[in-house]
Scaffold this motif. Structure first.
Motif, PDB file in Angstrom:
ATOM      1  N   MET A   1      -8.995  -6.421 -19.573  1.00 29.98           N
ATOM      2  CA  MET A   1      -9.484  -6.816 -18.261  1.00 29.98           C
ATOM      3  C   MET A   1      -9.675  -8.334 -18.238  1.00 29.98           C
ATOM      4  SD  MET A   1     -12.676  -4.992 -16.345  1.00 29.98           S
ATOM      5  CE  MET A   1     -11.988  -3.367 -16.143  1.00 29.98           C
ATOM      6  N   ARG A   2      -9.213  -8.969 -17.124  1.00 29.70           N
ATOM      7  CA  ARG A   2      -9.333 -10.439 -17.054  1.00 29.70           C
ATOM      8  C   ARG A   2     -10.743 -10.861 -16.657  1.00 29.70           C
ATOM      9  NH1 ARG A   2      -5.597 -11.960 -12.668  1.00 29.70           N
ATOM     10  NH2 ARG A   2      -6.293  -9.910 -11.979  1.00 29.70           N
ATOM     11  N   PRO A   3     -11.294 -11.883 -17.303  1.00 27.96           N
ATOM     12  CA  PRO A   3     -12.651 -12.329 -16.953  1.00 27.96           C
ATOM     13  C   PRO A   3     -12.648 -13.182 -15.690  1.00 27.96           C
ATOM     14  CG  PRO A   3     -11.801 -13.658 -18.761  1.00 27.96           C
ATOM     15  CD  PRO A   3     -10.723 -12.659 -18.427  1.00 27.96           C
ATOM     16  N   ILE A   9     -16.538  -2.499  -7.673  1.00 27.87           N
ATOM     17  CA  ILE A   9     -16.517  -1.048  -7.855  1.00 27.87           C
ATOM     18  C   ILE A   9     -15.079  -0.529  -8.066  1.00 27.87           C
ATOM     19  CG2 ILE A   9     -18.741  -0.564  -6.711  1.00 27.87           C
ATOM     20  CD1 ILE A   9     -17.210   0.243  -4.204  1.00 27.87           C
ATOM     21  N   GLY A  10     -14.068  -1.305  -7.654  1.00 25.36           N
ATOM     22  CA  GLY A  10     -12.673  -0.925  -7.935  1.00 25.36           C
ATOM     23  C   GLY A  10     -12.410  -0.930  -9.433  1.00 25.36           C
ATOM     24  N   HIS A  11     -12.949  -1.941 -10.125  1.00 24.78           N
ATOM     25  CA  HIS A  11     -12.804  -1.982 -11.585  1.00 24.78           C
ATOM     26  C   HIS A  11     -13.423  -0.734 -12.213  1.00 24.78           C
ATOM     27  CE1 HIS A  11     -12.607  -6.565 -11.169  1.00 24.78           C
ATOM     28  NE2 HIS A  11     -11.487  -6.241 -11.764  1.00 24.78           N
ATOM     29  N   PHE A  12     -14.573  -0.335 -11.660  1.00 31.05           N
ATOM     30  CA  PHE A  12     -15.255   0.830 -12.233  1.00 31.05           C
ATOM     31  C   PHE A  12     -14.434   2.093 -12.004  1.00 31.05           C
ATOM     32  CE2 PHE A  12     -17.917   4.548 -11.982  1.00 31.05           C
ATOM     33  CZ  PHE A  12     -18.559   4.492 -13.198  1.00 31.05           C
ATOM     34  N   VAL A  13     -14.070   2.287 -10.733  1.00 31.32           N
ATOM     35  CA  VAL A  13     -13.404   3.524 -10.351  1.00 31.32           C
ATOM     36  C   VAL A  13     -12.016   3.645 -11.000  1.00 31.32           C
ATOM     37  CG1 VAL A  13     -12.318   4.520  -8.294  1.00 31.32           C
ATOM     38  CG2 VAL A  13     -14.678   3.782  -8.202  1.00 31.32           C
ATOM     39  N   GLY A  14     -11.307   2.511 -11.092  1.00 26.87           N
ATOM     40  CA  GLY A  14      -9.938   2.560 -11.626  1.00 26.87           C
ATOM     41  C   GLY A  14      -9.876   2.517 -13.139  1.00 26.87           C
ATOM     42  N   ALA A  15     -10.864   1.909 -13.793  1.00 28.85           N
ATOM     43  CA  ALA A  15     -10.735   1.714 -15.238  1.00 28.85           C
ATOM     44  C   ALA A  15     -12.019   2.015 -16.020  1.00 28.85           C
ATOM     45  CB  ALA A  15     -10.270   0.275 -15.512  1.00 28.85           C
ATOM     46  N   PRO A 137      -6.188   3.055 -20.606  1.00 28.82           N
ATOM     47  CA  PRO A 137      -6.894   3.460 -19.380  1.00 28.82           C
ATOM     48  C   PRO A 137      -6.945   2.328 -18.358  1.00 28.82           C
ATOM     49  CG  PRO A 137      -8.458   3.079 -21.172  1.00 28.82           C
ATOM     50  CD  PRO A 137      -7.105   2.700 -21.691  1.00 28.82           C
ATOM     51  N   VAL A 138      -6.009   2.358 -17.396  1.00 28.70           N
ATOM     52  CA  VAL A 138      -5.877   1.286 -16.395  1.00 28.70           C
ATOM     53  C   VAL A 138      -5.748   1.877 -15.000  1.00 28.70           C
ATOM     54  CG1 VAL A 138      -4.814  -0.515 -17.822  1.00 28.70           C
ATOM     55  CG2 VAL A 138      -3.401   1.332 -16.906  1.00 28.70           C
ATOM     56  N   GLY A 139      -5.847   1.005 -13.988  1.00 27.30           N
ATOM     57  CA  GLY A 139      -5.549   1.408 -12.615  1.00 27.30           C
ATOM     58  C   GLY A 139      -4.032   1.463 -12.430  1.00 27.30           C
ATOM     59  N   ASP A 140      -3.573   2.033 -11.306  1.00 24.91           N
ATOM     60  CA  ASP A 140      -2.127   2.287 -11.202  1.00 24.91           C
ATOM     61  C   ASP A 140      -1.292   1.021 -11.035  1.00 24.91           C
ATOM     62  OD1 ASP A 140      -2.370   1.656  -8.552  1.00 24.91           O
ATOM     63  OD2 ASP A 140      -1.366   3.466  -7.815  1.00 24.91           O
ATOM     64  N   ASP A 141      -1.930  -0.115 -10.687  1.00 29.15           N
ATOM     65  CA  ASP A 141      -1.179  -1.368 -10.611  1.00 29.15           C
ATOM     66  C   ASP A 141      -0.653  -1.790 -11.988  1.00 29.15           C
ATOM     67  OD1 ASP A 141      -3.918  -1.687 -11.274  1.00 29.15           O
ATOM     68  OD2 ASP A 141      -3.776  -3.844 -10.952  1.00 29.15           O
ATOM     69  N   GLN A 142      -1.267  -1.256 -13.031  1.00 33.79           N
ATOM     70  CA  GLN A 142      -0.901  -1.679 -14.388  1.00 33.79           C
ATOM     71  C   GLN A 142       0.130  -0.757 -15.051  1.00 33.79           C
ATOM     72  OE1 GLN A 142      -2.160  -4.453 -16.063  1.00 33.79           O
ATOM     73  NE2 GLN A 142      -3.073  -5.006 -14.113  1.00 33.79           N
ATOM     74  N   PHE A 174      -8.981   7.985  -8.866  1.00 32.56           N
ATOM     75  CA  PHE A 174      -8.948   6.904  -7.877  1.00 32.56           C
ATOM     76  C   PHE A 174      -8.310   5.683  -8.514  1.00 32.56           C
ATOM     77  CE2 PHE A 174     -12.143   9.700  -6.386  1.00 32.56           C
ATOM     78  CZ  PHE A 174     -12.162   9.575  -5.008  1.00 32.56           C
ATOM     79  N   ALA A 175      -7.026   5.786  -8.801  1.00 31.41           N
ATOM     80  CA  ALA A 175      -6.400   4.715  -9.575  1.00 31.41           C
ATOM     81  C   ALA A 175      -6.242   3.423  -8.777  1.00 31.41           C
ATOM     82  CB  ALA A 175      -5.068   5.184 -10.120  1.00 31.41           C
ATOM     83  N   ARG A 176      -6.498   3.467  -7.465  1.00 32.09           N
ATOM     84  CA  ARG A 176      -6.440   2.243  -6.662  1.00 32.09           C
ATOM     85  C   ARG A 176      -7.453   2.359  -5.527  1.00 32.09           C
ATOM     86  NH1 ARG A 176      -1.508  -1.560  -5.256  1.00 32.09           N
ATOM     87  NH2 ARG A 176      -0.963  -0.959  -7.341  1.00 32.09           N
ATOM     88  N   LEU A 177      -8.575   1.667  -5.667  1.00 27.81           N
ATOM     89  CA  LEU A 177      -9.614   1.732  -4.631  1.00 27.81           C
ATOM     90  C   LEU A 177      -9.315   0.662  -3.585  1.00 27.81           C
ATOM     91  CD1 LEU A 177     -12.303   3.374  -4.248  1.00 27.81           C
ATOM     92  CD2 LEU A 177     -13.468   1.271  -4.862  1.00 27.81           C
ATOM     93  N   PRO A 178      -9.243   1.039  -2.281  1.00 27.84           N
ATOM     94  CA  PRO A 178      -8.955   0.034  -1.255  1.00 27.84           C
ATOM     95  C   PRO A 178     -10.116  -0.935  -1.051  1.00 27.84           C
ATOM     96  CG  PRO A 178      -9.316   2.201  -0.242  1.00 27.84           C
ATOM     97  CD  PRO A 178      -9.386   2.396  -1.733  1.00 27.84           C
ATOM     98  N   LYS A 185      -5.819  -2.586  -2.028  1.00 27.57           N
ATOM     99  CA  LYS A 185      -6.510  -2.810  -3.305  1.00 27.57           C
ATOM    100  C   LYS A 185      -7.749  -3.677  -3.129  1.00 27.57           C
ATOM    101  CE  LYS A 185      -5.747  -4.531  -7.958  1.00 27.57           C
ATOM    102  NZ  LYS A 185      -4.953  -5.429  -8.774  1.00 27.57           N
ATOM    103  N   MET A 186      -8.880  -3.189  -3.635  1.00 30.51           N
ATOM    104  CA  MET A 186     -10.066  -4.040  -3.709  1.00 30.51           C
ATOM    105  C   MET A 186      -9.790  -5.081  -4.781  1.00 30.51           C
ATOM    106  SD  MET A 186     -14.042  -3.036  -4.370  1.00 30.51           S
ATOM    107  CE  MET A 186     -14.343  -2.363  -2.764  1.00 30.51           C
ATOM    108  N   SER A 187      -9.964  -6.356  -4.441  1.00 25.28           N
ATOM    109  CA  SER A 187      -9.585  -7.392  -5.401  1.00 25.28           C
ATOM    110  C   SER A 187     -10.343  -8.682  -5.109  1.00 25.28           C
ATOM    111  CB  SER A 187      -8.073  -7.629  -5.263  1.00 25.28           C
ATOM    112  OG  SER A 187      -7.714  -8.854  -5.813  1.00 25.28           O
TER     113      SER A 187
END
Ligand code: AMP
Length: 317
Positions: A1-3, A9-15, A137-142, A174-178, A185-187
């Motif tokens: 994960m990048r600092p 919460i997207g980081h939590f839900v996806g990874a 264990p990553v979100g679907d973007d990865q 929830f591999a990609r939380l809006p 993507k929440m970003s």
């Protein structure tokens, strides 16, 4: 994960949610990708502080340093060496086809893509394979990056002998939380996040402005929960009431204001213990720094051992 600072919460839900579960089932490694973060900003002033903030979030959601090391990529030099060796095993055309890098370039409005950005998945492959990762264990973007990692492992093994496993991505439901603005993507770079450290009043304010079904203009208009991101958040953070909410939305009995209030309440119930844990960690920064140095010592031993195997397989030295 990048600092990139405090997590959302997207980081939590996806990874992260997966990391917390998997730390009990797998020998896990948690990497702070402080080289990768240079692909989006060359300003290095905040990388260390952001790494510590991120580590605090990891610990606050329940990652246990007694179970798995947490460490910075930049402190384990073996990542750079393996990255270089792997960069010989992938064509430039393969990297140019990578949809995740294309999406990042689009989101960040980058005109001229740097070499390091194109090579992002090669460095990530080194991050994974240095620890012989079998599950990522990553979100679907990865997922496209894990596919490149598999190709690199296959190519290396066929040329030099069997050193690396071919890892599989491990996705959450929830591999990609809006994001709050309705983006897919929440970003952080899109400024559409709810942070794991957001206080209840901030969550309430942010949700008030969240995008909902554009066809539901007035309270009594029938809405479509399937196109509403607030409903997606209910699905995750308020699963026991989703049927009732969907019905109320469709019939027009439930207005967006009340629906958002309910959603904020549930997100806050989830966040409050994390915020409390965060506070106690912030008051004990020496402990947090010890977690890092201990993790770096442990990761280094594994990284050295893998590189010894690589040197032997490639007859380098
Ligand atoms: P990054 O911030 O791009 O380094 O992402 C760290 C991890 O969080 C990766 O596994 C991402 O797939 C995951 N992630 C980041 N944003 C989201 C999101 N909005 N939904 C699901 N997963 C996410």
């Amino acid at each position: 994960m990048r600092p990139t600072g405090k997590l959302h919460i997207g980081h939590f839900v996806g990874a992260l949610e997966n990391w917390v579960i998997l730390q009990n089932e797998f020998e896990s490694y948690h990497l702070i990708a402080d080289y990768h973060v240079l692909t989006t900003s060359l300003n290095t002033n905040e990388i260390y502080d952001n790494s510590v903030e991120m580590l605090i979030d990891w610990l606050a959601v329940g990652l246990d340093p007694g179970k798995s090391p947490m460490f910075r990529q930049s402190q384990i030099k073996e990542h750079t060496e393996l990255h270089l060796l792997f960069s010989m095993l992938v064509t430039a055309a393969r990297l140019e086809r990578n949809p995740t890098v294309k999406e990042q370039v689009r989101n960040l409005n980058i005109d001229n893509i740097i070499y390091g950005h194109l090579g992002y998945p090669i460095l990530q492959s080194a991050d994974i394979l240095l620890y012989k990762g079998e599950a990522v264990p990553v979100g679907d973007d990865q997922v496209p990056h894990v596919e490149i990692t598999r190709e690199i492992a296959r190519k290396f093994n066929s040329l030099y002998g069997n050193v690396f496993p071919e890892p599989e991505p491990k996705l959450t439901k929830f591999a990609r939380l809006p994001g709050l603005d309705g983006d897919v993507k929440m970003s952080k770079s899109l400024n559409n996040t709810i942070l794991l450290s957001d206080a209840p009043e901030i969550v309430n304010q942010k949700l008030k402005k969240a995008k909902t079904d554009p066809q539901k203009l007035r309270r009594n208009d029938p809405g479509r929960p399937e196109v509403c991101l607030v409903f997606t958040y209910h699905n995750k953070f308020n699963p026991s009431e989703t049927e009732e909410i969907a019905e109320g939305c469709r019939s027009g009995a439930l207005g967006c204001v009340d629906c958002k209030l309910k959603c904020a309440e549930n997100i806050n119930t989830f966040l409050v213990p994390i915020i409390e844990k965060r506070r106690s960690l912030e008051a004990n920064l020496d402990f947090v720094k010890d977690v890092l140095s201990d993790g770096e010592r442990k990761a280094k031993l594994v990284a050295e051992s893998t590189m010894n195997e690589v040197h032997k397989a490639m007859k380098l030295g």
